[in-house]
Design a protein around this motif. Structure first.
Motif, short mmCIF file in Angstrom:
data_model
loop_
_atom_site.label_atom_id
_atom_site.label_comp_id
_atom_site.label_asym_id
_atom_site.label_seq_id
_atom_site.Cartn_x
_atom_site.Cartn_y
_atom_site.Cartn_z
N ARG A 136 3.56 8.71 -6.10
CA ARG A 136 3.44 8.10 -7.43
C ARG A 136 4.73 7.38 -7.82
O ARG A 136 4.70 6.26 -8.34
CB ARG A 136 3.11 9.18 -8.46
CG ARG A 136 3.14 8.70 -9.91
CD ARG A 136 2.85 9.85 -10.88
NE ARG A 136 3.07 9.46 -12.26
CZ ARG A 136 4.26 9.51 -12.88
NH1 ARG A 136 5.33 9.95 -12.20
NH2 ARG A 136 4.39 9.11 -14.13
N ALA A 137 5.86 8.04 -7.56
CA ALA A 137 7.15 7.42 -7.88
C ALA A 137 7.34 6.12 -7.11
O ALA A 137 7.83 5.13 -7.65
CB ALA A 137 8.29 8.40 -7.57
N HIS A 138 6.93 6.11 -5.83
CA HIS A 138 7.02 4.88 -5.03
C HIS A 138 6.18 3.77 -5.66
O HIS A 138 6.63 2.63 -5.79
CB HIS A 138 6.51 5.12 -3.62
CG HIS A 138 7.34 6.04 -2.78
ND1 HIS A 138 8.64 6.38 -3.09
CD2 HIS A 138 7.04 6.69 -1.62
CE1 HIS A 138 9.11 7.20 -2.15
NE2 HIS A 138 8.16 7.39 -1.25
N ILE A 180 0.86 -1.18 0.00
CA ILE A 180 0.00 0.00 0.00
C ILE A 180 0.89 1.23 0.00
O ILE A 180 1.82 1.33 0.81
CB ILE A 180 -0.91 0.05 1.24
CG1 ILE A 180 -1.97 -1.06 1.19
CG2 ILE A 180 -1.60 1.42 1.36
CD1 ILE A 180 -2.80 -1.15 2.47
N VAL A 181 0.63 2.17 -0.89
CA VAL A 181 1.30 3.47 -0.87
C VAL A 181 0.22 4.54 -0.74
O VAL A 181 -0.65 4.65 -1.62
CB VAL A 181 2.13 3.73 -2.15
CG1 VAL A 181 2.85 5.07 -2.03
CG2 VAL A 181 3.14 2.60 -2.38
N ALA A 185 5.95 -1.44 -8.34
CA ALA A 185 5.39 -2.27 -9.42
C ALA A 185 6.48 -2.76 -10.35
O ALA A 185 6.44 -3.91 -10.82
CB ALA A 185 4.35 -1.46 -10.19
N ALA A 186 7.48 -1.93 -10.61
CA ALA A 186 8.58 -2.32 -11.49
C ALA A 186 9.40 -3.46 -10.90
O ALA A 186 10.05 -4.21 -11.63
CB ALA A 186 9.49 -1.12 -11.77
N GLU A 187 9.35 -3.59 -9.56
CA GLU A 187 10.06 -4.67 -8.89
C GLU A 187 9.15 -5.86 -8.60
O GLU A 187 9.48 -6.72 -7.78
CB GLU A 187 10.70 -4.16 -7.59
CG GLU A 187 11.85 -3.20 -7.81
CD GLU A 187 13.11 -3.89 -8.35
OE1 GLU A 187 13.17 -5.13 -8.29
OE2 GLU A 187 14.01 -3.17 -8.83
N GLY A 188 7.98 -5.89 -9.25
CA GLY A 188 7.11 -7.06 -9.15
C GLY A 188 6.05 -7.02 -8.07
O GLY A 188 5.34 -8.02 -7.86
N ALA A 189 5.92 -5.89 -7.36
CA ALA A 189 4.94 -5.82 -6.28
C ALA A 189 3.53 -5.64 -6.83
O ALA A 189 3.32 -5.15 -7.94
CB ALA A 189 5.28 -4.66 -5.34
N LEU A 190 2.55 -6.03 -6.03
CA LEU A 190 1.14 -5.79 -6.28
C LEU A 190 0.77 -4.58 -5.44
O LEU A 190 0.90 -4.60 -4.22
CB LEU A 190 0.31 -7.01 -5.88
CG LEU A 190 0.84 -8.37 -6.36
CD1 LEU A 190 -0.01 -9.50 -5.80
CD2 LEU A 190 0.93 -8.42 -7.86
N VAL A 191 0.30 -3.52 -6.07
CA VAL A 191 0.25 -2.21 -5.42
C VAL A 191 -1.18 -1.71 -5.24
O VAL A 191 -1.97 -1.71 -6.19
CB VAL A 191 1.06 -1.17 -6.22
CG1 VAL A 191 1.11 0.16 -5.47
CG2 VAL A 191 2.48 -1.67 -6.50
N VAL A 192 -1.48 -1.24 -4.03
CA VAL A 192 -2.70 -0.49 -3.77
C VAL A 192 -2.31 0.99 -3.80
O VAL A 192 -1.54 1.45 -2.96
CB VAL A 192 -3.32 -0.85 -2.41
CG1 VAL A 192 -4.58 0.00 -2.16
CG2 VAL A 192 -3.66 -2.33 -2.34
N VAL A 193 -2.83 1.69 -4.79
CA VAL A 193 -2.51 3.11 -4.99
C VAL A 193 -3.58 3.93 -4.30
O VAL A 193 -4.70 4.05 -4.77
CB VAL A 193 -2.46 3.45 -6.50
CG1 VAL A 193 -2.14 4.92 -6.70
CG2 VAL A 193 -1.44 2.57 -7.21
#
Length: 301
Positions: A20-22, A10-11, A27-35
């Protein structure tokens, strides 16, 4: 790139700037992201736009997975539902990056009560509320025998570490976040959770006037004030590789990473009995003579 492959992150405040950069870096490192971003102006007023959806679209266009959240992190129930979104969408939560915030700068003599409350609410309460619900989830996981490799990365500021003229509410909130970080690191370590903080210097909506002179890139092409410079450390702190690091505050600016030192015990004088007021002038003078000068407050003349 797979430093955080399949880790659920979660960011908060991830619609613009550093957040946004985080989100993009995770995501670029393969994480599943809650924006997470409710869409507000610089002063915290709701604008109704959808920056979180835009960042999710960017991540998906690059082949990643993400979902948008418009929960208010400083609303206790909203923070609970934000944590629930990660668990509901991706099955668990591994990393919480607290980044959301805004400014309402005033000199102390002109600062209104509502302005003070608003800044303290989104920064300090917004960090507490999300951490509180994430911690409850991780504690339950640990008690069930599924001890997590969980991470919290909070966002303080140089203003919180040293103070900043015209930013008393922001400085106080960010100082509170730094102390909250070290306390949480001790309390949550037993559940497999590390808690660290960053104090970033980068060009965002909140700092674009401060860093106006740095807008142009030098001949090298390296933009020292780009928000993307902050995210590599945050991603590493969110990975399993950072398990031995907790209770720390890092300052990040351009290509520079430094470890900040908080309050610590300094020179002392012990009479072994109660002091008389008249005795203390020379004593304080001796203590000050033994101690280094404090770092200057940002903006002090």
């Amino acid at each position: 790139m797979s430093l955080c492959r399949d880790r659920v992150v979660i960011v908060t405040g991830a619609g613009r700037g550093i957040g946004r950069a985080h989100a993009l870096a995770f995501a670029a490192e393969g994480a599943l992201v809650v924006v997470n971003d409710i869409g507000v102006a610089l002063d915290g007023s709701v604008t109704g736009d959808g920056p979180a959806d835009q960042v999710v679209a960017e991540i998906e266009q690059r082949g990643g997975r993400a979902v948008a959240s418009k929960h208010d992190v400083a609303d206790f129930d909203g923070a609970r539902d934000l944590i629930g979104t990660a668990i509901g969408e991706f099955g668990r939560l591994d990393v919480l990056v607290n980044n959301a915030g805004f400014v309402r700068d005033r000199m102390l003599v002109n600062l209104g009560e509502e302005e003070w409350d608003a800044v303290i609410r989104v920064h300090l309460k917004g960090h507490f509320a999300t951490m509180r619900h994430a911690a409850a989830y991780w504690r339950a996981e640990a008690k069930a025998g599924r001890t997590p490799q969980a991470r919290v990365i909070n966002t303080t500021s140089g203003a919180g570490l040293l103070g900043s003229v015209g930013q008393s509410s922001y400085s106080a909130a960010k100082a509170g976040i730094a102390t909250l970080t070290v306390v949480a690191a001790v309390e949550l370590g037993r559940y497999g959770v590390t808690v660290n903080a960053i104090a970033p210097s980068a060009r965002t909506r909140m700092t674009e006037e401060v860093f106006a002179s740095d807008m142009a890139k030098p001949d090298s092409g390296f933009d020292a004030m780009a928000p993307e410079n902050v995210s590599p450390l945050v991603v590493w702190l969110g990975s399993e590789e950072s398990a031995a690091v907790t209770g720390r505050v890092f300052e990040v600016e351009g290509g520079k990473v430094s470890l900040a030192r908080g309050w610590e015990h300094g020179p002392a004088a012990d009479k072994g009995a109660r002091w008389e007021p008249a005795e203390l002038g020379p004593v304080v003078g001796e203590l000050l003579a033994k101690a280094p000068e404090p770092e200057p407050v940002y903006g002090a003349s």
